[in-house]
Design an enzyme around this catalytic site. Structure first.
Site, PDB file in Angstrom:
ATOM      1  N   ASP A   1       0.919  -1.180  -0.073  1.00 56.27           N
ATOM      2  CA  ASP A   1      -0.153   0.065  -0.121  1.00 56.27           C
ATOM      3  C   ASP A   1       0.855   1.240  -0.190  1.00 56.27           C
ATOM      4  O   ASP A   1       1.995   1.472  -0.904  1.00 56.27           O
ATOM      5  CB  ASP A   1      -0.890  -0.078   1.136  1.00 56.27           C
ATOM      6  CG  ASP A   1      -2.063   0.947   1.159  1.00 56.27           C
ATOM      7  OD1 ASP A   1      -3.116   0.680   0.418  1.00 56.27           O
ATOM      8  OD2 ASP A   1      -2.091   1.978   1.781  1.00 56.27           O
TER       9      ASP A   1
ATOM     10  N   TYR B   1      -3.328  11.147   1.014  1.00 56.25           N
ATOM     11  CA  TYR B   1      -3.712  10.775  -0.339  1.00 56.25           C
ATOM     12  C   TYR B   1      -3.738  12.129  -1.133  1.00 56.25           C
ATOM     13  O   TYR B   1      -3.323  12.355  -2.270  1.00 56.25           O
ATOM     14  CB  TYR B   1      -5.110  10.303  -0.336  1.00 56.25           C
ATOM     15  CG  TYR B   1      -5.344   8.731   0.081  1.00 56.25           C
ATOM     16  CD1 TYR B   1      -5.600   7.858  -1.258  1.00 56.25           C
ATOM     17  CD2 TYR B   1      -4.998   8.151   1.401  1.00 56.25           C
ATOM     18  CE1 TYR B   1      -5.690   6.533  -0.828  1.00 56.25           C
ATOM     19  CE2 TYR B   1      -4.915   7.090   1.307  1.00 56.25           C
ATOM     20  CZ  TYR B   1      -5.334   6.103   0.623  1.00 56.25           C
ATOM     21  OH  TYR B   1      -5.448   4.681   0.719  1.00 56.25           O
TER      22      TYR B   1
ATOM     23  N   HIS C   1      -4.850  -7.820   0.333  1.00 55.16           N
ATOM     24  CA  HIS C   1      -4.015  -6.590   0.832  1.00 55.16           C
ATOM     25  C   HIS C   1      -3.277  -6.413   1.856  1.00 55.16           C
ATOM     26  O   HIS C   1      -2.206  -5.950   1.968  1.00 55.16           O
ATOM     27  CB  HIS C   1      -4.933  -5.449   0.484  1.00 55.16           C
ATOM     28  CG  HIS C   1      -4.543  -3.973   0.616  1.00 55.16           C
ATOM     29  ND1 HIS C   1      -3.513  -3.761  -0.477  1.00 55.16           N
ATOM     30  CD2 HIS C   1      -4.682  -3.062   1.557  1.00 55.16           C
ATOM     31  CE1 HIS C   1      -3.417  -2.270  -0.309  1.00 55.16           C
ATOM     32  NE2 HIS C   1      -3.993  -2.143   0.661  1.00 55.16           N
TER      33      HIS C   1
END
Length: 464
Positions: A225, A375, A432
């Site tokens: 990630d 982000y 993930h």
């Protein structure tokens, strides 16, 4: 003859230009992320012990908010297709209030040594675990492991003993690690940046400084990630210090003509584009397994890359809202098929104690807003536009491709960015959150990768 000479010279110039560009390193980002102006005095570089602590007042406030939660009735037979199903969410909240023992989980968190140190104006939290024993004549290999969103340093608690004491877990004794797991600034117990523009390169620079401060001149890195991006940037900043880069998620930010052709024709002519049979199975049909996934699963990323503070205010005020937001990712990102289940399949791979511990780290630290801002800082200038997007990675790289990762990146695509892939494995199961879900599988892949790098001394050949 003159034409031939010119062609040769032109070819040499082109080769020199592009080879120089590819070997270019990413500049270290020396920022100041503390409040106000950077002081003229030298920053305190001391390393201070840290323990997770929670006051009774904080827990009383949490339980009050849990008691006052308002739930919305889900649509009939909607399972997790609309997000976290509130029928199951009620059960999670009931467990949270009546059975989950946070004080016990704090003891679990504190079983590994934790520290804080000030770097570029903000406090950096990290877990630092040394091997309990070392074979005679052997030194521990430093390994930096970086989490992502919406995870935390706690993701690594099950894999740490497998890496620091592999022999006791049947994983051999040839390579033993000293593991450092920092919290990304703005996550968990690392202080949030107080200024704009703290992106993955900033985090990589901070962690590079952390590793040097700990006395590690050469080290391995591992991430998935956001941790994948940070570790990639660190390998670009300090290729002579990073002996090897191991990833369980690969990010590709630039798609060229060869990618487009492989998307259109790769299913029918896989060998022509370097695809293996498993690549084809995981990637095609492309509309379903790539485009539709992006449209259905990345809405959160658009929100967090544009207006993170808006939704973040609500999540930071409501523990139930925070849990719903995070649990949905642990459901779908572990296995997309879990959306067909009313409980989201959450307890098929994780315990409620583990899931709630991760959520509590976000709650007690109040970090959800700052974690979401990461982000925006990384995406607000566009995808594939930053310098690190355009630079390759020369460091020996190992990739563990888990079958239920959100998007599969084939080795043929990855090697355009990571030019020195020495290990690429299709993992048999997992998604993930690999370190938390399949710690033994991930540990084995890290060990075999490091073994290859060490035996062939691949880090010494980076510049050759």
């Amino acid at each position: 003859m003159l034409l031939e000479v010119l062609l040769v010279l032109g070819t040499l110039l082109i080769y020199f230009f592009f080879s120089k560009k590819n070997e270019e390193t990413l500049p270290f980002k020396d920022g100041w992320w503390g409040r106000g102006q950077k002081p003229v005095t030298k920053e305190d570089s001391s390393i201070r012990p840290f323990k997770v602590e929670t006051a009774e007042e904080e827990l009383s406030d949490l339980f009050r908010r849990l008691d006052q939660a308002r739930f919305t009735e889900p649509l009939e037979n909607s399972c997790f297709h609309y997000g976290t199903n509130s029928v199951h969410l009620r059960k999670v909240v009931s467990y949270w209030k009546n059975q989950f023992n946070w004080k016990k989980q704090v003891e679990v968190l504190n079983k590994y040594p934790q520290f804080k140190t000030k770097i570029q104006g903000i406090d950096i939290h990290f877990v630092h675990v040394k091997p309990p024993r070392l074979p005679e004549g052997q030194a521990a290999k430093p390994l930096l492991m970086v989490h992502g969103w919406p995870g935390s340093f706690y993701e690594f608690y099950k894999i740490i003993p497998l890496l620091t004491d592999p022999a006791s877990h049947g994983l051999g004794h040839e390579h033993v690690f000293e593991v450092i797991c920092p919290s990304i600034p703005g996550y968990g117990f690392s202080e949030a940046p107080h200024k704009q523009d703290f992106n993955s390169v900033s985090a990589a620079s901070v962690f590079y400084e952390l590793m040097l401060r700990l006395g590690f001149n050469e080290f391995y890195t591992q991430g998935g990630d956001a941790g994948s991006l940070i570790c990639t940037n660190l390998a670009q900043i300090a290729p002579s210090h990073v002996k090897g880069l191991h990833l369980n998620m690969v990010l590709v930010s630039k798609l060229g003509l060869s990618h487009l052709l492989s998307i259109l024709l790769g299913r029918y002519f896989p060998g022509l584009f370097g695809f293996q049979e498993e690549d084809v199975r995981r990637m095609f049909p492309f509309l379903k397994k790539w485009l539709y996934k992006i449209l259905s699963e990345f809405g959160y990323a658009h929100i967090q890359a544009t207006k993170p503070d808006t939704v973040g205010c609500g999540l930071n005020d409501s523990p139930v809202g925070l849990a719903a937001y995070i649990l949905e990712k642990f459901s779908s990102w572990t296995d997309m098929e879990f959306q067909n289940l009313e409980d989201g399949g959450l307890e098929r791979k994780f315990s409620l104690d583990d899931l709630l511990t991760n959520i509590m780290i976000y709650w007690v630290s109040g970090c959800i807003v700052s974690s979401m801002r990461f982000y925006k800082e990384n995406l607000q200038k566009g995808i594939g536009t930053q310098k690190h997007d355009k630079l390759t990675v020369q460091v020996p790289t190992g990739i563990a491709a888990f079958p239920n990762e959100i998007l599969h990146i084939p080795q043929a695509w990855a090697k355009k960015k990571y030019t020195n892939i020495v290990s690429f494995h299709f993992m048999p199961r997992g998604g993930h959150f690999a370190a938390l879900e399949e710690p033994e599988l991930l540990a084995k892949d890290i060990l075999q990768f490091v073994d290859k790098v060490e035996k062939e001394q691949l880090w010494k050949k980076k510049g050759e």
